[in-house]
Design a protein around this motif. Structure first.
Motif, PDB file in Angstrom:
ATOM      1  N   UNK A   1      15.027  -2.474  -5.863  1.00  0.00           N
ATOM      2  CA  UNK A   1      14.642  -1.757  -4.647  1.00  0.00           C
ATOM      3  C   UNK A   1      13.130  -1.613  -4.700  1.00  0.00           C
ATOM      4  N   UNK A   2      12.468  -2.003  -3.633  1.00  0.00           N
ATOM      5  CA  UNK A   2      11.018  -1.843  -3.579  1.00  0.00           C
ATOM      6  C   UNK A   2      10.700  -0.708  -2.621  1.00  0.00           C
ATOM      7  N   UNK A   3       9.853   0.194  -3.066  1.00  0.00           N
ATOM      8  CA  UNK A   3       9.525   1.384  -2.273  1.00  0.00           C
ATOM      9  C   UNK A   3       8.028   1.435  -2.015  1.00  0.00           C
ATOM     10  N   UNK A   4       7.681   1.656  -0.765  1.00  0.00           N
ATOM     11  CA  UNK A   4       6.270   1.839  -0.416  1.00  0.00           C
ATOM     12  C   UNK A   4       5.843   3.184  -1.010  1.00  0.00           C
ATOM     13  N   UNK A   5       4.855   3.170  -1.879  1.00  0.00           N
ATOM     14  CA  UNK A   5       4.479   4.391  -2.592  1.00  0.00           C
ATOM     15  C   UNK A   5       3.756   5.354  -1.647  1.00  0.00           C
ATOM     16  N   UNK A   6       4.510   6.352  -1.153  1.00  0.00           N
ATOM     17  CA  UNK A   6       3.967   7.245  -0.122  1.00  0.00           C
ATOM     18  C   UNK A   6       2.969   8.251  -0.688  1.00  0.00           C
ATOM     19  N   UNK A   7       2.903   8.325  -2.034  1.00  0.00           N
ATOM     20  CA  UNK A   7       1.890   9.204  -2.632  1.00  0.00           C
ATOM     21  C   UNK A   7       0.506   8.612  -2.447  1.00  0.00           C
ATOM     22  N   UNK A   8       0.449   7.307  -2.297  1.00  0.00           N
ATOM     23  CA  UNK A   8      -0.840   6.612  -2.239  1.00  0.00           C
ATOM     24  C   UNK A   8      -1.361   6.416  -0.815  1.00  0.00           C
ATOM     25  N   UNK A   9      -0.490   6.585   0.168  1.00  0.00           N
ATOM     26  CA  UNK A   9      -0.920   6.392   1.565  1.00  0.00           C
ATOM     27  C   UNK A   9      -1.811   7.546   1.993  1.00  0.00           C
ATOM     28  N   UNK A  10      -2.783   7.334   2.859  1.00  0.00           N
ATOM     29  CA  UNK A  10      -3.104   6.075   3.541  1.00  0.00           C
ATOM     30  C   UNK A  10      -4.102   5.207   2.777  1.00  0.00           C
ATOM     31  N   UNK A  11      -4.501   5.652   1.579  1.00  0.00           N
ATOM     32  CA  UNK A  11      -5.557   4.927   0.864  1.00  0.00           C
ATOM     33  C   UNK A  11      -5.142   3.539   0.418  1.00  0.00           C
ATOM     34  N   UNK A  12      -3.893   3.392  -0.013  1.00  0.00           N
ATOM     35  CA  UNK A  12      -3.444   2.103  -0.547  1.00  0.00           C
ATOM     36  C   UNK A  12      -2.008   1.861  -0.124  1.00  0.00           C
ATOM     37  N   UNK A  13      -1.679   0.608   0.164  1.00  0.00           N
ATOM     38  CA  UNK A  13      -0.296   0.235   0.482  1.00  0.00           C
ATOM     39  C   UNK A  13       0.271  -0.498  -0.723  1.00  0.00           C
ATOM     40  N   UNK A  14       0.905   0.261  -1.596  1.00  0.00           N
ATOM     41  CA  UNK A  14       1.436  -0.318  -2.840  1.00  0.00           C
ATOM     42  C   UNK A  14       2.939  -0.144  -2.889  1.00  0.00           C
ATOM     43  N   UNK A  15       3.614  -1.142  -3.407  1.00  0.00           N
ATOM     44  CA  UNK A  15       5.080  -1.081  -3.512  1.00  0.00           C
ATOM     45  C   UNK A  15       5.478  -0.896  -4.969  1.00  0.00           C
ATOM     46  N   UNK A  16       6.435   0.000  -5.190  1.00  0.00           N
ATOM     47  CA  UNK A  16       6.928   0.280  -6.542  1.00  0.00           C
ATOM     48  C   UNK A  16       8.312  -0.358  -6.677  1.00  0.00           C
ATOM     49  N   UNK A  17       8.566  -0.981  -7.801  1.00  0.00           N
ATOM     50  CA  UNK A  17       9.842  -1.674  -7.986  1.00  0.00           C
ATOM     51  C   UNK A  17      10.769  -0.828  -8.861  1.00  0.00           C
ATOM     52  N   UNK A  18      11.990  -0.602  -8.368  1.00  0.00           N
ATOM     53  CA  UNK A  18      13.012   0.136  -9.148  1.00  0.00           C
ATOM     54  C   UNK A  18      14.165  -0.813  -9.441  1.00  0.00           C
ATOM     55  N   UNK A  19      14.592  -0.854 -10.706  1.00  0.00           N
ATOM     56  CA  UNK A  19      15.666  -1.790 -11.067  1.00  0.00           C
ATOM     57  C   UNK A  19      16.946  -1.091 -11.512  1.00  0.00           C
ATOM     58  N   UNK A  20      16.910   0.230 -11.624  1.00  0.00           N
ATOM     59  CA  UNK A  20      18.167   0.916 -11.935  1.00  0.00           C
ATOM     60  C   UNK A  20      18.164   2.331 -11.332  1.00  0.00           C
ATOM     61  N   UNK A  21      19.291   3.004 -11.482  1.00  0.00           N
ATOM     62  CA  UNK A  21      19.457   4.307 -10.822  1.00  0.00           C
ATOM     63  C   UNK A  21      18.427   5.318 -11.312  1.00  0.00           C
ATOM     64  N   UNK A  22      18.111   5.269 -12.616  1.00  0.00           N
ATOM     65  CA  UNK A  22      17.148   6.225 -13.176  1.00  0.00           C
ATOM     66  C   UNK A  22      15.777   6.062 -12.542  1.00  0.00           C
ATOM     67  N   UNK A  23      15.369   4.820 -12.349  1.00  0.00           N
ATOM     68  CA  UNK A  23      14.050   4.576 -11.744  1.00  0.00           C
ATOM     69  C   UNK A  23      14.035   5.045 -10.289  1.00  0.00           C
ATOM     70  N   UNK A  24      15.127   4.838  -9.585  1.00  0.00           N
ATOM     71  CA  UNK A  24      15.197   5.303  -8.196  1.00  0.00           C
ATOM     72  C   UNK A  24      15.158   6.834  -8.167  1.00  0.00           C
TER      73      UNK A  24
END
Ligand code: MRU
Length: 345
Positions: free
Chosen positions: A17-40
């Protein structure tokens, strides 16, 4: 999904699951990758992804990814229960999180006799359906909500109930978007939404990106603009709505509702039915999340309060139903008494 929304905070792939990192907006549009339930789960807690419908979709996909990691053990109810427990422990207020995970569990139980591969396929399809249905609900909410909005309406909103908070398009901001698309020329006053500034960082970014006029105000300025007659309606999203219409939303919403009533300005809530919690008679049973005091004590990572001073940080408040003019869901515009209008199919 018929048509992917132009802006979405999530991207779903078979193994991540790729998530747009909303902590970084509007300064940067970065996507965070989650591969298991713990990361999500961590991404939800840390507000990489936020907004009631979006965290529901993320959690649903997190459950699928968790089962994928478990292999055949994903078909074991106890193992799945641990994944669900981890995901539900992230944020307590938004009904959509619990709703989505209950729906995933029902799908899992219905397909538990399939091969591990087919079982996972069903879970993935269910999470994708939750996402697609959320976008469709937003579009329906937008149609219902935009219809009564007048030309050049001046709309006050709080927090971010936009594409970023949902599968795409948005609830409260979906209504604004639709009115804009229909040529009604709405203009938005966005409260900055301390402590985490979802209004300043996310709503302002999202609306400006679409060319919708938005003016940012500090939360404490709302009464000034309402008092001057410069607001035609207040429009917000919701995290949980009790059977009687009492509505939990971002801290500060209750104050806006009282102000709107004092100035005879209509106060609208826009939310999908996945936010409704018919099991709760009223808002007193809604669990309010309390977040870390540092979110209040610091601004953009810099401490602004004297050392040793404590801070309280309730993330949501409950607006009593008597202040709400109407609740807009994908089913239509629900007016008081909400116990009846929300229950009606
Ligand atoms: O703490 P957040 O940013 O998750 O809070 C979000 C809100 O309060 C939104 O208004 C609500 O979730 C509705 S989003 C369509």
């Amino acid at each position: 999904m018929d048509k992917l929304p132009d802006l979405t905070p999530l991207r779903l792939a078979e193994d991540r699951l790729e998530l747009l990192d909303q902590r970084r907006l509007p300064g940067a549009e970065e996507w965070i990758v989650c591969r298991d339930a713990g990361e999500v789960a961590r991404a939800i807690e840390e507000m990489v992804v936020r907004g009631a419908p979006a965290i529901g979709i993320a959690a649903a996909y997190g459950l699928y990814l968790g089962c994928r990691r478990l292999g055949a053990r994903g078909q074991d109810a106890a193992a799945r229960g641990q994944l669900r427990a981890r995901l539900t422990a992230t944020r307590p207020t938004a009904r959509n999180l619990f709703w989505a995970l209950e729906r995933m569990e029902a799908a899992a139980r219905a397909h538990v006799q399939l091969t591990p591969e087919a079982f996972l396929g069903r879970l993935r399809a269910e999470a994708e359906a939750i996402w697609a249905e959320d976008v469709a609900a937003n579009r329906a909410i937008a149609e219902h909500g935009a219809h009564p909005i007048g030309r050049g309406a001046r709309i006050l909103t709080h927090c971010n109930a936009g594409a970023l908070a949902t599968g795409g398009y948005g609830t409260a901001l979906g209504v604004v978007r639709r009115a804009h698309e229909a040529g009604k020329g709405p203009v938005v006053l966005a409260c900055e939404t301390r402590p985490l500034l979802q209004g300043a960082r996310l709503t302002a970014w999202e609306l400006a990106r679409d060319g919708i006029p938005v003016t940012l105000i500090a939360d404490s300025m709302a009464a000034y603009f309402l008092g001057r007659g410069e607001v035609d309606l207040v429009l917000v999203g919701a995290d949980r709505i009790a059977a009687n219409g009492d509505t939990a939303n971002k801290i500060g919403t209750y104050a806006l509702a009282v102000l709107a009533a004092a100035h005879s300005v209509p106060f609208y809530v826009a939310a999908p039915t996945s936010t409704l919690d018919g099991a709760l008679e009223d808002g007193t049973g809604i669990i309010i999340e309390h977040r870390h005091p540092d979110e209040v004590l610091c601004l953009a990572g810099v401490r602004i309060a004297p050392a040793g001073v404590p801070a309280a940080n309730p993330a949501f408040d409950v607006t009593p139903h008597r202040y709400i003019t109407a609740i807009i869901t994908e089913r239509g515009v629900h007016r008081p008494p909400f116990r009846r209008s929300l229950a009606a199919e």
